[in-house]
Design a protein around this motif. Structure first.
Motif: not given
Length: 345
Positions: A27-28, A196-199, A205-211, A248-252
């Motif tokens: 998720l971007l 909100l992003i995590m929820q 069904g997203y396991t990663k979040v890109m910021t 959920v893991t956040v990556v930068r």
């Protein structure tokens, strides 16, 4: 040359860390600003058929409407959402438009780190790549060609949601008005945005979040956290990987780019951005600690061009261990980091 350098830096950051596996849903998080818009363009180009080494994950987009706390009228918010929806639709990726007011209606489970779906040990990056290639070959044999990750039939762009009711907006404004300082309001906004992003990531069904934090933004955040007494959590708040949320893991991936590099890239290659108004404040001079540090760092950067990169590289040497908690009682409910309650003798 600049374009090749810019693209290589993005690919190298992902390839070096090997945190995003092939076929994984990512998720971007987009704000419409320069860094997140450049990040989206890099993902678009990485997934195109003309790319030699294609990205192998499945992207989705999320945009959070913060117009209420930024004192925008209903007409301005509708215009901004319509413009953002046009940009998101043009990507062809599934997207989610969320209003900040929805953060006040999130379940209590958002205040706890999620559990990963399987108790089995996670496969290595090499095993994930081999399994992905084998699966793609099997799909290609059935379909007569090699299939590549893309949008599924169920992952169609969502319709733009209606604006929240006046009562919901008023409730949100009351919460922000109860916070006395602009610094605290910025921290509150960041926490609500993260929830909100995590929820959304968990329910979709997203396991990663890109910021899209740039090197400049990371350096400012590092010194801001120090000033706010969050020095133990600097490595988590500014590092490439943020795994405090569990499932959920956040990556930068934009951490190596300075704001100037991103601005030049967007200008040269026509990347569309949206100007985000600041939080409402009555103080024009030094409205918050973050603004004060930003002004200081950018001012020093003019005379000493290595200032921001030095602060950024210093932050890379910090360990995230102090932010890890062994039980729920030792964890902060707002940021999910360990409470700094260990007293030395």
């Amino acid at each position: 040359c600049f374009r090749e350098y810019f693209v290589h830096k993005f690919r190298a950051m992902l390839g070096k860390n090997r945190i995003i596996f092939p076929g994984e849903k990512v998720l971007l998080a987009l704000s419409g600003g320069a860094a997140s818009s450049a990040m989206l363009r890099q993902v678009q180009e990485g997934l195109s058929r003309e790319t030699a080494k294609r990205l192998r994950f499945i992207p989705g987009l999320i945009y959070i409407d913060e117009g209420a706390v930024r004192r925008q009228s209903l007409a301005q918010r509708e215009k901004n959402l319509a413009h953002m929806e046009t940009l998101l639709q043009a990507t062809g990726f599934p997207y989610h438009l969320v209003h900040l007011e929805e953060a006040l209606e999130l379940p209590a489970s958002i205040l706890q780190p999620g559990m990963r779906g399987s108790c089995e040990p996670s496969p290595s990056y090499k095993e994930a790549v081999e399994g992905f290639i084998q699966e793609q070959r099997q799909d290609g044999n059935r379909d007569g060609g090699i299939s590549l990750p893309g949008l599924g039939t169920q992952d169609v762009p969502l319709a733009i949601p209606h604006l929240p009711t006046a009562a919901q907006t008023q409730k949100l404004l009351q919460v922000f008005e109860a916070v006395e300082t602009t610094t605290a309001r910025e921290e509150l906004l960041q926490m609500l945005r993260t929830h909100l992003i995590m929820q959304t990531a968990r329910t979709r069904g997203y396991t990663k979040v890109m910021t899209g934090e740039s090197c400049t933004r990371v350096a400012i955040k590092l010194l801001t956290n120090m000033s706010l007494g969050r020095g133990a959590f600097v490595a988590v708040d500014t590092g490439f990987v943020d795994d405090r949320h569990g499932d959920v893991t956040v990556v930068r991936p934009m951490r190596d780019y300075t704001a100037k590099e991103i601005a030049f890239y967007n200008h040269f290659f026509g990347v569309s951005t949206i100007t985000v108004p600041p939080l409402f404040t009555k103080r024009r001079e030094k409205p918050s600690i973050r603004h004060l540090i930003e002004r200081f760092l950018l001012g020093v950067q003019e005379d000493f061009p290595s200032t921001i990169s030095t602060v950024y590289r210093t932050g890379e040497k910090l360990s995230p261990d102090p932010a890890k908690a062994s039980c729920e009682e030792e964890r902060c409910l707002l940021c999910l980091c360990a409470l700094d309650i260990a007293w030395g003798e």
